[in-house]
Design a protein around this motif. Structure first.
Motif, short mmCIF file in Angstrom:
data_model
loop_
_atom_site.label_atom_id
_atom_site.label_comp_id
_atom_site.label_asym_id
_atom_site.label_seq_id
_atom_site.Cartn_x
_atom_site.Cartn_y
_atom_site.Cartn_z
N ASN A 60 -40.00 -48.51 7.25
CA ASN A 60 -40.61 -48.54 8.59
C ASN A 60 -39.95 -49.54 9.52
OD1 ASN A 60 -42.43 -46.51 7.97
ND2 ASN A 60 -44.03 -47.93 7.31
N ILE A 103 -47.78 -45.06 9.68
CA ILE A 103 -47.43 -46.22 10.49
C ILE A 103 -47.55 -45.94 11.97
CG2 ILE A 103 -44.96 -45.66 10.51
CD1 ILE A 103 -46.52 -49.20 10.38
N ILE A 136 -52.31 -48.45 5.08
CA ILE A 136 -51.67 -47.72 6.17
C ILE A 136 -51.05 -46.44 5.63
CG2 ILE A 136 -49.90 -47.77 7.96
CD1 ILE A 136 -50.21 -50.80 8.08
N GLU A 155 -43.62 -49.47 16.25
CA GLU A 155 -44.90 -49.61 15.57
C GLU A 155 -44.91 -50.81 14.64
OE1 GLU A 155 -44.40 -45.36 16.81
OE2 GLU A 155 -43.13 -46.87 15.85
N THR A 156 -43.76 -51.06 14.00
CA THR A 156 -43.68 -52.20 13.09
C THR A 156 -43.78 -53.51 13.86
OG1 THR A 156 -42.33 -50.92 11.54
CG2 THR A 156 -42.27 -53.32 11.33
N TYR A 199 -56.05 -47.56 10.72
CA TYR A 199 -56.25 -47.94 9.32
C TYR A 199 -56.49 -49.44 9.13
CZ TYR A 199 -54.17 -43.32 8.49
OH TYR A 199 -53.91 -41.98 8.48
N LEU A 244 -47.45 -54.05 14.56
CA LEU A 244 -48.16 -54.52 13.38
C LEU A 244 -47.86 -55.99 13.10
CD1 LEU A 244 -49.89 -54.03 10.85
CD2 LEU A 244 -47.80 -53.19 9.71
N TRP A 268 -51.15 -46.87 12.82
CA TRP A 268 -51.59 -47.96 11.96
C TRP A 268 -52.90 -48.59 12.43
CZ3 TRP A 268 -52.34 -52.88 13.79
CH2 TRP A 268 -51.76 -53.20 15.03
#
Length: 331
Positions: free
Chosen positions: A141, A81, A78, A148-149, A87, A152, A84
């Protein structure tokens, strides 16, 4: 006297009545080499460097006891982020791991009746995150890009749930040993409230699935997790395996009041080529003296499975615990 399987089950029950201390992993038959494990970790061959299914660079030197990810700003999967999804290609476990379970099913069928069968699942949610980007980026992050975290983490959780479903559907072990190290020797890698915000509910979901399917949850974290021990019990961890002696094991045991067993307590610093038998026995005796009378405690080395780097170390630990049980048999 109860056999090892029954004694272990009594040890982890809130109101259980074990008649001796469980001894390391002697109550278990580890079922090795299932198709998912081979698919996601089969590249880890001593003396080689390779990329895993997620694209993480894995190095396994000849003189190293295990393979490790080598993640740098240049090779991290990544790179951004906020984007993400561009990736990360989540491995399709259902498409690639639905066949080939016969050999490990045979292991289960041949397991002794007085053992609990166990499957080991490495690389938990947090670990998978810091295999996709540098450790520094992972921690930053969490704070700088929480949305975004969370996305993920949701994707990794779905992947791990699919992994669990394949194991349960095809093998249904008694226990799944789920790995995820949340801290160092002396502290969490993040504040407890950050752990609760990002990881508590995903793990609750995973471990609810296992409990719904009558699988015992053993979570390995050879870390300082004292500040989230109650949370771990709350989300369904039956056994916290790998508990380091830097945690206040007596205080945690008292606070948990039988809601989660603790397994570990023997410092891994004794697993050395130059260690003496006396050193190994003294460290084991220390742990037994400090924790042996605690309810719901299982002494073992803090590694995430049976075995030590130097095999004689585990053999001597097991022998010392056997000696303790002979001298302190609890009828």
């Amino acid at each position: 006297m109860l056999n090892e399987k029954l004694n272990f089950l009594e040890t982890i029950r809130t109101d259980g009545k074990p008649d001796h201390l469980c001894n390391s992993f002697t109550a278990f038959k580890v079922l090795g080499g299932d198709p998912v494990f081979q698919y996601v970790r089969g590249n880890r061959i001593r003396g080689t460097n390779s990329y895993d299914r997620w694209g993480t660079y894995i190095t396994f030197p000849e003189d190293q006891p295990a393979a490790v990810p080598l993640v740098t700003p240049e090779n991290q999967v990544i790179q951004d982020i906020e984007n993400w999804k561009e990736y990360v290609k989540v491995p399709d476990l259902r498409a690639n791991c639905s066949q080939g379970w016969e050999a490990v099913q045979k292991q289960k069928a041949e397991a002794p009746e007085d053992c609990l069968t166990m499957t080991v699942m490495g690389t938990g949610i947090f670990e998978q995150m810091h295999m996709l980007m540098t450790f520094e980026d992972t921690l930053c992050n969490l704070l700088l890009y929480p949305d975004e975290t969370h996305e993920l983490i949701d994707a990794i959780t779905e992947y791990r749930l699919e992994y669990m479903k394949l194991v349960v559907e095809n093998l249904h072990p008694d226990v799944i040993l789920s790995h995820d190290d949340f801290g160092s020797k002396t502290s969490l890698f993040m504040k407890p409230e950050v752990w609760r915000e990002f990881f508590k509910e995903p793990y609750r979901r995973l471990y609810r699935y296992l409990h719904d399917n009558n699988v015992i949850v053993m979570h390995h974290s050879d870390s300082y997790c004292e500040s989230i021990a109650v949370d771990m019990a709350e989300i369904g961890v039956d056994i916290w395996q790998g508990v380091l002696p830097t945690n206040n094991i007596p205080a945690i045991t008292k606070e948990l009041d039988g809601r989660m067993a603790l397994m570990g307590g023997i410092d891994s610093s004794i697993d050395r080529e130059d260690v003496t038998e006396d050193e190994i026995r003294k460290e084991t005796q220390r742990a037994l003296k400090e924790y042996g009378d605690l309810k719901h405690f299982i002494p073992c080395m803090t590694y995430g499975g049976p075995g030590t780097i130097y095999p004689q170390v585990e053999n001597i630990i097991i022998d010392e615990i056997n000696r303790y049980n002979q001298e302190n048999f609890r009828a």
